[in-house]
Design an enzyme around this catalytic site. Structure first.
Site, PDB file in Angstrom:
ATOM      1  N   ARG A 120       0.774  -1.234  -0.017  1.00 16.23           N
ATOM      2  CA  ARG A 120      -0.008   0.718   0.512  1.00 16.23           C
ATOM      3  C   ARG A 120       0.945   1.415   0.218  1.00 16.23           C
ATOM      4  O   ARG A 120       1.153   2.376  -0.701  1.00 16.23           O
ATOM      5  CB  ARG A 120      -0.910   0.089   1.540  1.00 16.23           C
ATOM      6  CG  ARG A 120      -1.934  -0.957   1.002  1.00 16.23           C
ATOM      7  CD  ARG A 120      -2.607  -1.374   2.166  1.00 16.23           C
ATOM      8  NE  ARG A 120      -4.242  -2.357   1.322  1.00 16.23           N
ATOM      9  CZ  ARG A 120      -4.829  -2.915   2.206  1.00 16.23           C
ATOM     10  NH1 ARG A 120      -5.575  -2.729   3.868  1.00 16.23           N
ATOM     11  NH2 ARG A 120      -5.246  -3.765   1.984  1.00 16.23           N
TER      12      ARG A 120
ATOM     13  N   GLU B  49     -13.617 -12.963  13.415  1.00 15.25           N
ATOM     14  CA  GLU B  49     -14.265 -12.647  12.144  1.00 15.25           C
ATOM     15  C   GLU B  49     -14.278 -13.574  11.483  1.00 15.25           C
ATOM     16  O   GLU B  49     -13.386 -14.080  10.709  1.00 15.25           O
ATOM     17  CB  GLU B  49     -12.599 -11.369  12.059  1.00 15.25           C
ATOM     18  CG  GLU B  49     -12.946 -10.897  10.133  1.00 15.25           C
ATOM     19  CD  GLU B  49     -11.378  -9.958   9.849  1.00 15.25           C
ATOM     20  OE1 GLU B  49     -10.770  -9.666  10.814  1.00 15.25           O
ATOM     21  OE2 GLU B  49     -11.801 -10.032   8.789  1.00 15.25           O
TER      22      GLU B  49
ATOM     23  N   LYS C 264     -16.760 -10.258  13.664  1.00 12.66           N
ATOM     24  CA  LYS C 264     -16.099  -9.004  12.503  1.00 12.66           C
ATOM     25  C   LYS C 264     -16.879  -9.902  11.927  1.00 12.66           C
ATOM     26  O   LYS C 264     -16.095 -10.664  11.241  1.00 12.66           O
ATOM     27  CB  LYS C 264     -14.964  -8.676  12.800  1.00 12.66           C
ATOM     28  CG  LYS C 264     -13.994  -8.298  11.785  1.00 12.66           C
ATOM     29  CD  LYS C 264     -13.207  -7.115  11.904  1.00 12.66           C
ATOM     30  CE  LYS C 264     -12.822  -6.748  10.249  1.00 12.66           C
ATOM     31  NZ  LYS C 264     -11.621  -5.753  10.789  1.00 12.66           N
TER      32      LYS C 264
ATOM     33  N   SER D 107     -14.661  -3.482   6.112  1.00  9.80           N
ATOM     34  CA  SER D 107     -15.145  -3.225   5.013  1.00  9.80           C
ATOM     35  C   SER D 107     -15.105  -3.838   3.430  1.00  9.80           C
ATOM     36  O   SER D 107     -16.415  -3.915   2.638  1.00  9.80           O
ATOM     37  CB  SER D 107     -14.960  -1.674   4.476  1.00  9.80           C
ATOM     38  OG  SER D 107     -13.927  -2.187   4.284  1.00  9.80           O
ATOM     39  N   GLY D 108     -14.608  -4.846   3.407  1.00 10.95           N
ATOM     40  CA  GLY D 108     -14.168  -6.133   2.543  1.00 10.95           C
ATOM     41  C   GLY D 108     -14.161  -5.971   0.958  1.00 10.95           C
ATOM     42  O   GLY D 108     -14.572  -6.555  -0.156  1.00 10.95           O
ATOM     43  N   GLY D 109     -13.997  -4.126   0.629  1.00  7.43           N
ATOM     44  CA  GLY D 109     -13.323  -4.038  -0.743  1.00  7.43           C
ATOM     45  C   GLY D 109     -14.555  -2.813  -1.268  1.00  7.43           C
ATOM     46  O   GLY D 109     -14.525  -2.703  -2.617  1.00  7.43           O
TER      47      GLY D 109
ATOM     48  N   ARG E 283     -10.143  -0.739   4.727  1.00 12.74           N
ATOM     49  CA  ARG E 283      -9.164   0.388   3.326  1.00 12.74           C
ATOM     50  C   ARG E 283     -10.826   1.373   3.310  1.00 12.74           C
ATOM     51  O   ARG E 283     -10.277   2.666   2.694  1.00 12.74           O
ATOM     52  CB  ARG E 283      -9.820  -1.222   2.279  1.00 12.74           C
ATOM     53  CG  ARG E 283      -8.571  -1.530   2.371  1.00 12.74           C
ATOM     54  CD  ARG E 283      -9.303  -2.554   1.456  1.00 12.74           C
ATOM     55  NE  ARG E 283      -9.360  -3.937   1.937  1.00 12.74           N
ATOM     56  CZ  ARG E 283     -10.310  -5.091   1.052  1.00 12.74           C
ATOM     57  NH1 ARG E 283      -9.955  -4.916   0.201  1.00 12.74           N
ATOM     58  NH2 ARG E 283     -10.783  -5.920   2.275  1.00 12.74           N
TER      59      ARG E 283
HETATM   60  P1  13P Z   1     -11.217  -3.696   5.165  1.00 15.06           P
HETATM   61  O1  13P Z   1     -12.301  -3.235   5.837  1.00 15.06           O
HETATM   62  O2  13P Z   1      -9.592  -3.715   4.075  1.00 15.06           O
HETATM   63  O3  13P Z   1     -11.906  -5.624   4.919  1.00 15.06           O
HETATM   64  O4  13P Z   1     -10.595  -4.641   6.399  1.00 15.06           O
HETATM   65  C1  13P Z   1     -10.962  -4.928   7.909  1.00 15.06           C
HETATM   66  C2  13P Z   1     -10.063  -5.809   8.367  1.00 15.06           C
HETATM   67  O5  13P Z   1      -9.487  -5.489   9.383  1.00 15.06           O
HETATM   68  C3  13P Z   1     -10.504  -7.397   7.899  1.00 15.06           C
HETATM   69  O6  13P Z   1      -9.018  -8.985   8.545  1.00 15.06           O
END
Ligand code: 13P
Length: 392
Positions: free
Chosen positions: A69, A214, A257, A298-300, A330
């Site tokens: 990144r 998660e 999560k 947020s997952g993309g 993200r």
């Molecule tokens: P994102 O919100 O970028 O998906 O990351 C959250 C996260 O911690 C995924 O493991």
């Protein structure tokens, strides 16, 4: 000491207690949860992080992922640059108004700001609890179509104890489940990942860390429908809850999560109202009310989409028993990083973007986001800048 209660997770101090059922004179062995000296603290920490109107800043990318990144904005992947980037995030003025926890990679948990203040203290003085990613990444399950198991159980107790001493109060373990067109995660992958999450959660609680559990049913290629994602997510979460129960994990002392339910990347996008309808239905069917917070990744999703969907969740489920909130990586960092681009003169502007995004999501958590969004109309933020094996 004899157990006097069998309420899960209470510090009852017993090993096993036998109780005789009056009816039928059947002897029932009641298994008392082993005493956990951290029980009250775990509940208080989870409740605090799940405070309404607040969410989590996920900033626990591995050094390799952080490097990708940073390099995308022309910043070299050095320890100092990673430290500077995290310092920008953690010292953003006003962040603590909207953020109750920050998840860190191990390196960051032990780092100090440029002036020598440990990051743990920087965050603590803003009212932000420190979390740490404790899994060590993904490994492909042999014989599957690229499904994975999450690594990191070896040594986990000792690592969690050391992280607690360093100031961490919660932990994160990411399990990844895939949907492809026409099929979802295999039973093997579901069981393996549910087991890993439950063992991790049990160990984290024993060491005083609130486990973020998660199970990410990941957004992937294919034209599969939102109904399919909801179906597979429901299967996954119900197995995870079943295994948490099997391992005597105290539900008041965890945070979940999960993913929001979205259609596959090649399907027409779903409206926030549909995302909210399927996501809250899935949660209501699988997650007990005793879990204080459901912190979506947020997952993309784009930055704006993440906020609008979060707002829609509150509208779909106004009396939710849990806080329906965010743990975004993200969706809080992408524009912040682009704005900074490693330049000292952009520092303040980048911090302002971060806080504006955190505020928008805080308002969405309360069902009060009215817009305009600080980063309107951006595109999806997909996985290209994440390393495969090392996890987040
Ligand atoms: P994102 O919100 O970028 O998906 O990351 C959250 C996260 O911690 C995924 O493991």
């Amino acid at each position: 000491m004899q157990a006097t209660s069998c309420i899960r997770g209470q510090a009852v101090g017993g090993r096993r207690a036998a109780s005789t059922a009056a009816a039928g004179r059947r002897s029932v062995v009641v298994r008392a949860a082993a005493a956990n000296p951290y029980a009250e603290e775990l509940k208080a920490t989870a409740k605090y992080i799940a405070t309404r109107g607040k969410g989590i800043l996920a900033s626990d990318e591995s050094n390799a992922t952080t490097g990708k990144r940073l390099e995308s904005v022309g910043v070299e992947n050095t320890e100092d640059n990673r430290r500077d980037w995290r310092q920008l995030l953690y010292t953003a003025p006003g962040l603590g108004q909207y953020i109750s926890g920050a998840i860190m990679f191990e390196e960051t948990l032990y780092q100090k700001a440029r002036d020598g203040t440990p990051f743990v203290d920087v965050l603590g003085s803003a009212g932000i609890k420190c979390g740490v990613k404790v899994d060590t990444g993904l490994q492909v399950l042999p014989g599957t179509d690229g499904e994975t198991s999450t690594q990191g159980l070896d040594n986990l107790q000792a690592r969690c104890e050391a992280y607690y001493k360093q100031g961490a109060r919660f932990a994160k373990w990411r399990a990844v489940l895939k949907i492809s067109e026409g099929s979802g995660p295999s039973s093997q992958a579901i069981l393996e990942n549910a087991h890993g999450l439950a063992r991790y959660a049990q160990i984290a609680q024993a060491a005083g860390l609130v486990p973020i559990v998660e199970p990410e049913v990941t957004l992937g290629p294919g034209a599969y429908s939102i109904e399919e994602t909801a179906y597979w997510s429901e299967r996954v979460y119900s197995h995870v809850m079943r295994l948490l129960n099997e391992y005597d994990v105290m539900l008041e002392g965890i945070l979940l999560k999960p993913n929001m339910c979205l259609p596959g990347l090649d399907a027409p996008p779903a409206s926030p109202a549909d995302v909210a309808k399927y996501t809250t239905r899935t949660m209501l069917r699988t997650i007990p009310a005793s879990v204080p917070g459901i912190h979506f990744l947020s997952g993309g999703m784009s930055e704006e989409e993440s906020t609008l969907n979060l707002q829609a969740l509150q509208e779909a489920c106004p009396n939710a028993p849990w806080s329906l909130t965010f743990s975004y990586g993200r969706a809080l960092q992408a524009s912040t990083l682009k704005t900074w681009a490693g330049k000292e003169e952009n520092w303040d502007a980048a911090q302002q973007i971060l806080v504006a995004l955190a505020k928008a999501n805080s308002e969405a958590q309360l069902g009060q986001f009215k817009g305009p969004h600080p980063v309107p109309g951006g595109g999806r933020i997909l996985q290209a800048l994440r390393t495969g094996g090392a996890g987040k």
